[in-house]
Design an enzyme around this catalytic site. Structure first.
Site, PDB file in Angstrom:
ATOM      1  N   CYS A 154      13.576  55.832  38.125  1.00 59.29           N
ATOM      2  CA  CYS A 154      12.857  56.358  36.953  1.00 59.29           C
ATOM      3  C   CYS A 154      12.527  57.828  37.176  1.00 59.29           C
ATOM      4  O   CYS A 154      12.659  58.652  36.267  1.00 59.29           O
ATOM      5  CB  CYS A 154      11.567  55.571  36.702  1.00 59.29           C
ATOM      6  SG  CYS A 154      11.806  53.941  35.976  1.00 59.29           S
ATOM      7  N   ALA A 191      43.471  47.432  41.963  1.00 56.68           N
ATOM      8  CA  ALA A 191      43.815  46.390  40.979  1.00 56.68           C
ATOM      9  C   ALA A 191      45.095  45.685  41.407  1.00 56.68           C
ATOM     10  O   ALA A 191      46.090  46.324  41.740  1.00 56.68           O
ATOM     11  CB  ALA A 191      43.980  47.009  39.600  1.00 56.68           C
ATOM     12  N   SER A 192      45.046  44.367  41.403  1.00 54.44           N
ATOM     13  CA  SER A 192      46.206  43.582  41.820  1.00 54.44           C
ATOM     14  C   SER A 192      47.142  43.321  40.647  1.00 54.44           C
ATOM     15  O   SER A 192      48.340  43.171  40.819  1.00 54.44           O
ATOM     16  CB  SER A 192      45.737  42.262  42.420  1.00 54.44           C
ATOM     17  OG  SER A 192      44.836  41.633  41.536  1.00 54.44           O
ATOM     18  N   CYS A 212      52.965  37.975  33.550  1.00 49.51           N
ATOM     19  CA  CYS A 212      51.539  38.291  33.672  1.00 49.51           C
ATOM     20  C   CYS A 212      50.691  37.073  33.299  1.00 49.51           C
ATOM     21  O   CYS A 212      50.708  36.623  32.156  1.00 49.51           O
ATOM     22  CB  CYS A 212      51.181  39.463  32.763  1.00 49.51           C
ATOM     23  SG  CYS A 212      49.407  39.763  32.729  1.00 49.51           S
ATOM     24  N   HIS A 235      41.196  43.790  33.611  1.00 47.59           N
ATOM     25  CA  HIS A 235      40.291  42.704  34.013  1.00 47.59           C
ATOM     26  C   HIS A 235      39.238  43.242  34.960  1.00 47.59           C
ATOM     27  O   HIS A 235      39.378  44.332  35.515  1.00 47.59           O
ATOM     28  CB  HIS A 235      41.080  41.570  34.694  1.00 47.59           C
ATOM     29  CG  HIS A 235      41.627  41.946  36.045  1.00 47.59           C
ATOM     30  ND1 HIS A 235      42.754  42.740  36.196  1.00 47.59           N
ATOM     31  CD2 HIS A 235      41.201  41.666  37.302  1.00 47.59           C
ATOM     32  CE1 HIS A 235      42.997  42.909  37.490  1.00 47.59           C
ATOM     33  NE2 HIS A 235      42.069  42.274  38.184  1.00 47.59           N
ATOM     34  N   PHE A 244      36.953  61.553  58.968  1.00 43.91           N
ATOM     35  CA  PHE A 244      35.567  62.008  59.054  1.00 43.91           C
ATOM     36  C   PHE A 244      34.626  61.009  58.395  1.00 43.91           C
ATOM     37  O   PHE A 244      33.564  60.675  58.931  1.00 43.91           O
ATOM     38  CB  PHE A 244      35.413  63.390  58.401  1.00 43.91           C
ATOM     39  CG  PHE A 244      33.993  63.895  58.474  1.00 43.91           C
ATOM     40  CD1 PHE A 244      33.437  64.286  59.686  1.00 43.91           C
ATOM     41  CD2 PHE A 244      33.198  63.947  57.332  1.00 43.91           C
ATOM     42  CE1 PHE A 244      32.116  64.728  59.760  1.00 43.91           C
ATOM     43  CE2 PHE A 244      31.882  64.388  57.399  1.00 43.91           C
ATOM     44  CZ  PHE A 244      31.343  64.774  58.616  1.00 43.91           C
ATOM     45  N   ASN A 273      38.825  32.795  40.020  1.00 45.94           N
ATOM     46  CA  ASN A 273      39.933  33.501  40.663  1.00 45.94           C
ATOM     47  C   ASN A 273      40.837  32.480  41.355  1.00 45.94           C
ATOM     48  O   ASN A 273      40.354  31.584  42.049  1.00 45.94           O
ATOM     49  CB  ASN A 273      39.384  34.504  41.683  1.00 45.94           C
ATOM     50  CG  ASN A 273      40.430  35.491  42.151  1.00 45.94           C
ATOM     51  OD1 ASN A 273      41.529  35.107  42.536  1.00 45.94           O
ATOM     52  ND2 ASN A 273      40.095  36.760  42.111  1.00 45.94           N
ATOM     53  N   HIS A 299      12.709  51.096  32.689  1.00 43.81           N
ATOM     54  CA  HIS A 299      12.744  50.464  34.008  1.00 43.81           C
ATOM     55  C   HIS A 299      13.030  48.961  33.909  1.00 43.81           C
ATOM     56  O   HIS A 299      12.395  48.243  33.156  1.00 43.81           O
ATOM     57  CB  HIS A 299      11.414  50.672  34.744  1.00 43.81           C
ATOM     58  CG  HIS A 299      11.425  50.032  36.091  1.00 43.81           C
ATOM     59  ND1 HIS A 299      12.009  50.627  37.186  1.00 43.81           N
ATOM     60  CD2 HIS A 299      10.987  48.826  36.512  1.00 43.81           C
ATOM     61  CE1 HIS A 299      11.909  49.813  38.221  1.00 43.81           C
ATOM     62  NE2 HIS A 299      11.298  48.712  37.844  1.00 43.81           N
TER      63      HIS A 299
END
Ligand SMILES: [Zn+2]
Ligand SMILES: [Zn+2]
Length: 307
Positions: free
Chosen positions: A174, A135-136, A15, A141, A284, A51, A215
């Site tokens: 709001c 998730a790979s 990993c 992460h 659908f 990445n 807000h």
């Protein structure tokens, strides 16, 4: 439409996100480290790295081209990974609130960096938790993709909130928060600064939005207190989802105003969306663009409140 296919790494293999394996990622751009520890070495609680297999690349000019009837644009942008813990067996929702807060503070910090790059118009923070959610790697992460365009969904939400604001003179989010808190049917939980609710006519079963009560169109302008309250309500909501649905895979997405024009999206209200992955879009949904949701939001919110 582009689909990003992630490389799947099986369990029990090496990993690259675990502590001591720092040299297997590109050099970190941000990290929370023990005092005196060195970059890309052990001694961290959170790391942000580019990445290794980016969807967009930071180098190069933004170019627009014509390809027959098609418009093309160079794939300029940034794609970063936020490694949320050095421990392979931890999940984000089970980390202490302070660590979850650190993650959102890191997102705020990276957004402020991307914002200073004039080529970048918006950034998408997202988390894929679990293989079925995309998730790979199983090590906890999340990711940010900073883009030279405004994403399609954000564009639709901006157009909707602008139209509402022109018609009613107020922010649709709001107004939703105000009405939902009064009726309470679709409220999952609340704290001083945030509300978690199952949106009216939601697309997916147990879809839950986490909205700041005050807000604000831009997530990256959030105070430390707001970020901490977001971490609290995320942990609370994800904990309810885990308890009720048996720790399902989920996606978490941040929706926030685009960069650039600072007052142009005042009508927008940033929020995060948490989507447990319990089924998948089928004929659908792809054909009609409508979603069939077998759990009405009122029932979903009630079950989550009681979890
Ligand atoms: Zn790991
Ligand atoms: Zn608002």
């Amino acid at each position: 439409m582009t689909r990003f296919v992630e490389k799947v790494v099986a369990e029990n293999t090496f990993c690259p996100f675990c502590e001591n394996n720092e040299s297997s990622t590109p050099p970190e751009v941000l990290a929370l480290r023990d005092y005196g520890s060195r970059p890309d070495c052990p001694g961290w609680s959170l790391r942000v790295v580019p990445n290794k297999f980016p969807a967009l690349k930071a180098e190069g000019e933004l170019e627009r081209m014509k390809n027959g009837i098609y418009d093309q644009m160079s794939g300029v942008g940034m794609h970063e990974v936020l490694i949320e813990t050095p421990d392979h067996n931890q999940a984000l929702a089970t980390l202490p609130v302070d660590n979850i807060s650190d993650l959102f503070m890191a997102v705020r910090s990276r957004f402020n960096v991307f914002k200073s790059d004039s080529r970048i118009l918006c950034a998408q923070f997202f988390k894929n938790h679990g293989h079925e959610a995309g998730a790979s790697l199983e090590h906890s992460h999340s990711q940010i993709i900073a883009m030279p365009v405004i994403s399609r969904l954000l564009g639709e939400e901006l157009a909707g909130s602008k139209a509402y604001s022109v018609k009613h003179g107020s922010c649709v989010y709001c107004d939703i928060i105000r009405d939902e808190v009064i009726t309470g049917d679709r409220i999952v939980s609340e704290n001083d600064l945030f509300v978690a609710l199952a949106p009216y006519a939601s697309r997916f079963a147990y879809e839950t939005w986490l909205l700041p009560k005050k807000h604000s169109s831009m997530f990256e302008n959030s105070t430390d207190d707001a970020i901490h309250a977001l971490a609290e309500i995320f942990k609370d909501t994800a904990g309810r989802v885990d308890k009720l649905l048996g720790s399902p895979p989920y996606n978490l997405m941040l929706h926030t105003a685009p960069f650039g024009d600072p007052s142009g999206a005042d009508h927008y209200h940033w929020h995060t969306e948490l989507m447990p992955v319990l089924g998948q879009a089928a004929g659908f949904e792809w054909g009609a663009g409508f979603h069939i949701n077998s759990v009405p939001p009122e029932e979903a919110a009630k079950a989550l409140r009681q979890a």
